[in-house]
Write a protein that holds these residues in place. Structure first.
Motif, short mmCIF file in Angstrom:
data_model
loop_
_atom_site.label_atom_id
_atom_site.label_comp_id
_atom_site.label_asym_id
_atom_site.label_seq_id
_atom_site.Cartn_x
_atom_site.Cartn_y
_atom_site.Cartn_z
N PHE A 315 0.67 -1.36 -0.07
CA PHE A 315 0.07 0.11 -0.04
C PHE A 315 0.88 1.03 0.08
O PHE A 315 1.97 1.37 0.77
CB PHE A 315 -0.92 0.04 1.28
N VAL A 316 0.72 2.02 -0.91
CA VAL A 316 1.46 3.26 -1.18
C VAL A 316 0.55 4.65 -0.83
O VAL A 316 -0.41 4.32 -1.17
CB VAL A 316 2.27 3.40 -2.57
N ASN A 320 -1.19 10.73 4.53
CA ASN A 320 -2.52 11.45 5.07
C ASN A 320 -2.90 10.38 6.29
O ASN A 320 -3.45 10.80 7.07
CB ASN A 320 -3.46 11.58 4.22
N LEU A 321 -2.65 9.00 6.14
CA LEU A 321 -3.32 7.97 7.01
C LEU A 321 -2.47 8.32 8.54
O LEU A 321 -2.80 7.85 9.44
CB LEU A 321 -3.04 6.65 6.73
N ARG A 328 -2.71 5.66 11.44
CA ARG A 328 -3.42 4.52 11.04
C ARG A 328 -2.20 3.41 10.14
O ARG A 328 -2.29 2.20 10.23
CB ARG A 328 -4.33 4.69 10.08
N VAL A 329 -1.09 3.93 9.67
CA VAL A 329 -0.02 3.22 9.11
C VAL A 329 0.45 2.32 10.21
O VAL A 329 0.70 1.17 9.98
CB VAL A 329 0.85 4.03 8.42
N LEU A 351 2.94 0.52 3.26
CA LEU A 351 2.57 -0.61 4.31
C LEU A 351 2.63 -2.00 3.38
O LEU A 351 1.74 -1.89 2.49
CB LEU A 351 1.26 -0.52 5.01
N LEU A 352 3.38 -2.81 3.87
CA LEU A 352 3.57 -4.09 3.01
C LEU A 352 2.91 -5.29 3.88
O LEU A 352 3.39 -5.34 4.88
CB LEU A 352 5.00 -4.46 2.99
N VAL A 353 2.13 -5.78 3.19
CA VAL A 353 1.28 -7.04 3.75
C VAL A 353 1.75 -8.13 3.18
O VAL A 353 1.44 -8.33 2.10
CB VAL A 353 -0.23 -6.75 3.80
N ALA A 354 2.21 -9.20 4.08
CA ALA A 354 2.75 -10.42 3.46
C ALA A 354 1.64 -11.34 3.45
O ALA A 354 1.39 -12.20 4.31
CB ALA A 354 4.00 -10.95 4.47
#
Length: 421
Positions: A315-316, A320-321, A328-329, A351-354
């Motif tokens: 997620f790039v 703003n989050l 939120r990040v 945010l990288l989600v594996a």
């Protein structure tokens, strides 16, 4: 209930089916409440959201002499002289970002001083760029920290002819200036100092609402708007359901291979977060890269859904989050790693989600710190649909935008256990 209370979602093990009507849009409700308060006459707002955020907005407007009746659970009847009066006490706005930002600009029309404040979370949320823009437009605006509390010394009219704002941190700054601009003594230009803007779709939402209440807004180009000094006219206004709330139900449907009827098609929404349905529809083959800049409030939903995707998701554009109800990040990173260590990493504002489909059916001892953030609570309930043992702190914080969230899940057949930390 508070931070020491928890809710544990029990994985249903079956597809979720049924009809659930999401609440009215928070974004549109708070815009419509303000514009109705600035309009002379009586406006009927239907399909509205009743939640913490809209309660803070309506109470603040009542403090400034506006009559607001609530004949039922989804309606406001707003009667106003067309101008806001000096309140006897500071306006307390909790952690309602739309209310604080929209009212900071709107109270310039008050003939006197108005203090706007919020809870300890709000007192960490930046508003400096909006104050600076107002000052350059001739408004006397004070804040010791660049965050609330804010004091606006209104002159009873808006004499500016141009507001310049960097919309990169929040589109709400731009919306706030556009809405007050229709109350000007003369036409007012609202100009972006950079081409970047938090979530441009929310500006379209603001302009549509302004036009419904009689404003004339010319979109000169992507960085300039010209607003005529029409003021606002009372009207009857229908508010669409909340697209951000809908994302949790769409994701629950995708995760459980269910069929949840929201009573409104995804393509019928005008709110930016409805774009999330395009991504949810691809589950479990979500894109490798998802840009969060134009559907910010949907990113928590998508991040939890991504944990069960077939392939990893990055997620790039999430800067703003970091300045929402919480960072939120970081909250998503911490929560996902509570569900299973190594599930998420942060690189800058990415945010990288594996992802791992094998996560479904496992158990966890996760304790999710929601930071009293409604979106963190609601998105991690989705993890609980597939992973046993996910405990969510401060479940009542969903009242900010979706007080009936837990009831909606129960109606769909999801069982929950209440506990304490």
């Amino acid at each position: 209930m508070g931070m020491n209370q928890t809710i544990t979602v029990i994985p249903p093990g079956v597809p979720l089916t049924g009809h659930v009507a999401p609440p009215g849009s928070k974004s549109i409700t708070n815009r419509a409440l303000l514009l109705a308060a600035l309009a002379k006459g009586t406006s009927h707002l239907r399909g509205a959201l009743k939640s913490d955020d809209t309660r803070h907005m309506s109470n603040a407007l009542r403090q400034m002499g506006v009559t607001i009746e609530e004949p039922d659970d989804t309606s406001f009847v707003v009667t106003s002289s067309g101008s806001l009066q000096v309140p006897e006490a500071p306006l307390f706005l909790g952690n309602a970002g739309t209310a604080v930002r929209f009212l900071t600009a709107a109270v310039c029309t008050v003939n006197g001083s108005v203090t706007l404040d919020g809870d300890h979370y709000m007192q960490k949320r930046p508003i400096g760029p909006l104050l600076e823009s107002l000052r350059k437009g001739g408004v006397n605006a004070e804040s010791a920290t660049g965050c609330p509390p804010v004091i606006i010394h209104g002159s009873g009219s808006v004499k500016a002819t141009r507001f310049e704002i960097d919309g990169g941190l929040s589109s709400q700054y731009v919306s706030a200036l556009l809405m007050v601009a229709a109350c000007g003594d003369a036409p007012i230009e609202v100009a972006l100092t950079g081409k970047e803007i938090g979530a441009r779709g929310y500006i379209d939402l603001t302009i549509a609402c302004m036009r419904a209440f009689g404003a004339e807004v010319e979109v000169v180009d992507e960085a300039l708007w010209r607003v005529s000094p029409t003021g606002y006219t009372a009207c009857d206004y229908q508010i669409e359901p909340d697209a951000s709330a809908a994302t949790y139900l769409w994701a629950a449907e995708a995760l459980t291979a269910g069929k949840i009827d929201l009573g409104v098609a995804a393509e019928a929404f005008t709110q930016p977060d409805a774009k999330a349905m395009d991504v949810i529809a691809q589950f479990p083959n979500m894109p490798a890269v998802i840009n969060g800049s134009q559907m910010q409030d949907a990113i928590p939903t998508l991040a939890v859904l991504a944990a069960f995707n077939k392939t990893p998701v990055r997620f790039v554009d999430l800067a703003n989050l970091r300045v929402k109800e919480c960072d939120r990040v970081q909250a998503l990173h911490d929560g996902l790693n509570q569900v299973r260590p190594g599930l998420a990493t942060v690189e800058g504002d990415d945010l990288l989600v594996a992802s791992d489909p094998g996560l479904a059916g496992t158990s966890s001892n996760a304790l999710i710190n929601t930071h009293s953030d409604h979106r963190i609570a609601m998105c991690f309930a989705l993890a609980g649909l597939k992973v046993s043992g996910v405990r969510i702190q401060d479940p009542d914080c969903v009242g900010k935008t979706y007080p009936g969230y837990w009831r909606a899940l129960e109606f769909l057949g999801v069982r929950m256990e209440h506990g304490e930390v």
